[in-house]
Scaffold this motif. Sequence first.
Motif, PDB file in Angstrom:
ATOM      1  N   UNK A  98       0.791  -1.222  -0.182  1.00 14.95           N
ATOM      2  CA  UNK A  98       0.079  -0.137  -0.207  1.00 14.95           C
ATOM      3  C   UNK A  98       0.940   1.123  -0.179  1.00 14.95           C
ATOM      4  N   UNK A  99       0.384   2.193  -0.906  1.00 14.73           N
ATOM      5  CA  UNK A  99       1.323   3.423  -1.009  1.00 14.73           C
ATOM      6  C   UNK A  99       1.315   4.444   0.361  1.00 14.73           C
ATOM      7  N   UNK A 100       0.204   4.109   1.098  1.00 15.75           N
ATOM      8  CA  UNK A 100       0.045   5.014   2.145  1.00 15.75           C
ATOM      9  C   UNK A 100      -0.778   4.306   3.194  1.00 15.75           C
ATOM     10  N   UNK A 101      -0.497   4.508   4.544  1.00 19.62           N
ATOM     11  CA  UNK A 101      -1.212   4.054   5.687  1.00 19.62           C
ATOM     12  C   UNK A 101      -2.525   4.588   6.025  1.00 19.62           C
ATOM     13  N   UNK A 102      -3.524   4.229   5.248  1.00 19.33           N
ATOM     14  CA  UNK A 102      -4.879   4.931   5.292  1.00 19.33           C
ATOM     15  C   UNK A 102      -5.884   3.731   5.540  1.00 19.33           C
ATOM     16  N   UNK A 181       0.808 -36.098  -6.827  1.00 21.00           N
ATOM     17  CA  UNK A 181       1.289 -36.151  -8.022  1.00 21.00           C
ATOM     18  C   UNK A 181       2.786 -35.815  -7.915  1.00 21.00           C
ATOM     19  N   UNK A 182       3.403 -35.554  -6.651  1.00 17.08           N
ATOM     20  CA  UNK A 182       4.657 -35.539  -6.619  1.00 17.08           C
ATOM     21  C   UNK A 182       4.970 -34.008  -6.680  1.00 17.08           C
ATOM     22  N   UNK A 183       4.033 -33.039  -6.670  1.00 21.62           N
ATOM     23  CA  UNK A 183       4.320 -31.726  -6.830  1.00 21.62           C
ATOM     24  C   UNK A 183       4.091 -31.085  -5.331  1.00 21.62           C
ATOM     25  N   UNK A 184       4.386 -30.078  -4.818  1.00 24.21           N
ATOM     26  CA  UNK A 184       4.223 -29.772  -3.485  1.00 24.21           C
ATOM     27  C   UNK A 184       4.087 -28.065  -3.489  1.00 24.21           C
ATOM     28  N   UNK A 185       3.375 -27.475  -2.554  1.00 25.73           N
ATOM     29  CA  UNK A 185       3.246 -26.203  -2.575  1.00 25.73           C
ATOM     30  C   UNK A 185       3.324 -25.466  -1.122  1.00 25.73           C
ATOM     31  N   UNK A 186       3.938 -24.472  -0.941  1.00 29.18           N
ATOM     32  CA  UNK A 186       4.269 -24.142   0.596  1.00 29.18           C
ATOM     33  C   UNK A 186       3.773 -22.400   0.704  1.00 29.18           C
ATOM     34  N   UNK A 187       3.456 -22.224   1.854  1.00 26.35           N
ATOM     35  CA  UNK A 187       3.482 -20.693   2.218  1.00 26.35           C
ATOM     36  C   UNK A 187       4.543 -20.456   3.200  1.00 26.35           C
ATOM     37  N   UNK A 188       5.374 -19.609   2.956  1.00 24.44           N
ATOM     38  CA  UNK A 188       6.514 -19.167   3.715  1.00 24.44           C
ATOM     39  C   UNK A 188       6.455 -17.607   3.963  1.00 24.44           C
ATOM     40  N   UNK A 189       6.364 -17.266   5.235  1.00 24.31           N
ATOM     41  CA  UNK A 189       6.243 -15.917   5.731  1.00 24.31           C
ATOM     42  C   UNK A 189       7.743 -15.601   6.203  1.00 24.31           C
ATOM     43  N   UNK A 190       8.208 -14.534   5.308  1.00 22.56           N
ATOM     44  CA  UNK A 190       9.738 -14.276   5.870  1.00 22.56           C
ATOM     45  C   UNK A 190       9.898 -13.587   7.155  1.00 22.56           C
ATOM     46  N   UNK A 191       8.861 -13.180   8.073  1.00 25.33           N
ATOM     47  CA  UNK A 191       8.987 -12.496   9.003  1.00 25.33           C
ATOM     48  C   UNK A 191       9.283 -11.053   8.547  1.00 25.33           C
ATOM     49  N   UNK A 192       9.851 -10.062   9.467  1.00 27.46           N
ATOM     50  CA  UNK A 192      10.104  -8.674   9.049  1.00 27.46           C
ATOM     51  C   UNK A 192      11.632  -8.689   8.767  1.00 27.46           C
ATOM     52  N   UNK A 193      11.734  -8.714   7.471  1.00 31.98           N
ATOM     53  CA  UNK A 193      13.397  -8.500   6.741  1.00 31.98           C
ATOM     54  C   UNK A 193      13.323  -7.159   6.454  1.00 31.98           C
ATOM     55  N   UNK A 194      14.533  -6.490   6.975  1.00 30.32           N
ATOM     56  CA  UNK A 194      14.754  -5.348   6.480  1.00 30.32           C
ATOM     57  C   UNK A 194      15.014  -5.211   4.909  1.00 30.32           C
ATOM     58  N   UNK A 195      14.197  -4.570   4.171  1.00 25.04           N
ATOM     59  CA  UNK A 195      14.242  -4.369   2.722  1.00 25.04           C
ATOM     60  C   UNK A 195      13.925  -2.949   2.333  1.00 25.04           C
ATOM     61  N   UNK A 196      14.120  -2.769   1.157  1.00 22.00           N
ATOM     62  CA  UNK A 196      13.594  -1.331   0.475  1.00 22.00           C
ATOM     63  C   UNK A 196      12.153  -1.126   0.790  1.00 22.00           C
ATOM     64  N   UNK A 197      11.303  -2.302   0.867  1.00 28.18           N
ATOM     65  CA  UNK A 197       9.874  -2.098   1.046  1.00 28.18           C
ATOM     66  C   UNK A 197       9.513  -1.936   2.515  1.00 28.18           C
ATOM     67  N   UNK A 198      10.343  -2.525   3.282  1.00 26.43           N
ATOM     68  CA  UNK A 198       9.835  -2.508   4.838  1.00 26.43           C
ATOM     69  C   UNK A 198      10.329  -1.032   5.288  1.00 26.43           C
ATOM     70  N   UNK A 199      11.512  -0.616   4.800  1.00 24.63           N
ATOM     71  CA  UNK A 199      12.044   0.522   5.008  1.00 24.63           C
ATOM     72  C   UNK A 199      10.891   1.827   4.654  1.00 24.63           C
ATOM     73  N   UNK A 200      10.337   1.383   3.567  1.00 21.92           N
ATOM     74  CA  UNK A 200       9.401   2.508   3.225  1.00 21.92           C
ATOM     75  C   UNK A 200       8.148   2.694   3.918  1.00 21.92           C
ATOM     76  N   UNK A 201       7.724   1.802   4.911  1.00 21.53           N
ATOM     77  CA  UNK A 201       6.545   1.619   5.570  1.00 21.53           C
ATOM     78  C   UNK A 201       6.587   2.272   7.041  1.00 21.53           C
ATOM     79  N   UNK A 202       6.083   3.334   7.089  1.00 20.62           N
ATOM     80  CA  UNK A 202       6.261   4.036   8.428  1.00 20.62           C
ATOM     81  C   UNK A 202       5.794   3.154   9.757  1.00 20.62           C
ATOM     82  N   UNK A 203       4.863   2.269   9.377  1.00 23.17           N
ATOM     83  CA  UNK A 203       4.668   1.299  10.396  1.00 23.17           C
ATOM     84  C   UNK A 203       5.784   0.704  11.179  1.00 23.17           C
TER      85      UNK A 203
END
Length: 270
Positions: A98-102, A181-203
């Motif tokens: 989200x571009x803004x915390x609204x 089928x031999x094919x598998x799918x996973x949800x992986x939450x990275x936690x709060x990793x410091x990246x450009x995106x998280x640095x841009x979030x006022x939260x």
Amino acid sequence: MADASLAGQVALVTGASTGIGRQLAHALADRGAAVAGLARGAERLTAAVDEIAGATGRPVLAVAADVTDAAAVDAAVARVVEQLGPVDLLVNNAGLVDAAEVPVWAADREQWWAVVASHIRGPQLLIGAVVPAMVRRGRGRVVNLASGMGARAVPEYSAYSVGKTGLIRLTEALAASLLGTGVHAFNVAPGLVRTEMTDSMPKWEGHTAWTPPERVVELVCAIAAGELDDWSGRFLRAGADTPDTVGRVVLEEGARQLRLRPHGPDDPVA
């Protein structure tokens, strides 16, 4: 030094030009995989891929594409298969915030939908382009980068929260469809990793308890190596879960999946 634990595998990582995607692309190549990195910005992606190739000596391919554009995704996957071979590991990491915390009603409507689409339409298109060949070959793994924000409402980031909730459910539906089928799918939450995106979030201004990106890498690489197939369709959280700890867990029905919480023992809809 590069090792060969994932030698012979081809990995496709979206959002690979920066942040977690770049870390994962580098780590997978470092472990012997041939890696295709996909992102919208060709210049930054090419620079990232060139750096990874130089550091690891592995085949690494840059493919510029918008993950929400069906024709671009199909063309990108075709190029990956032609140049590197069939995809063994798909990592859906690309996504907007989200571009803004609204609150929902104050958000820019087009940007709100663009965020949701990046987390749901993008992975759905990549799954459609990659998974059929995995099923035909009888092997493959899909990792969708989820988030704790998808397991609860986050009003100031409603689009991101909705998008990640949809992605988590998409993974569950995919995993159920892939049984046997031999094919598998996973949800992986990275936690709060410091990246450009998280640095841009006022939260997260002033936040200090970041999840080391190495924790994300170890989970995804363990999945790629086939060590966590029992967790197909489930939610893993980097920084809290490790390959060793989750490998000893006996999973109950519905554990680490999106479910309604019953209001009591006689709740008729839970």
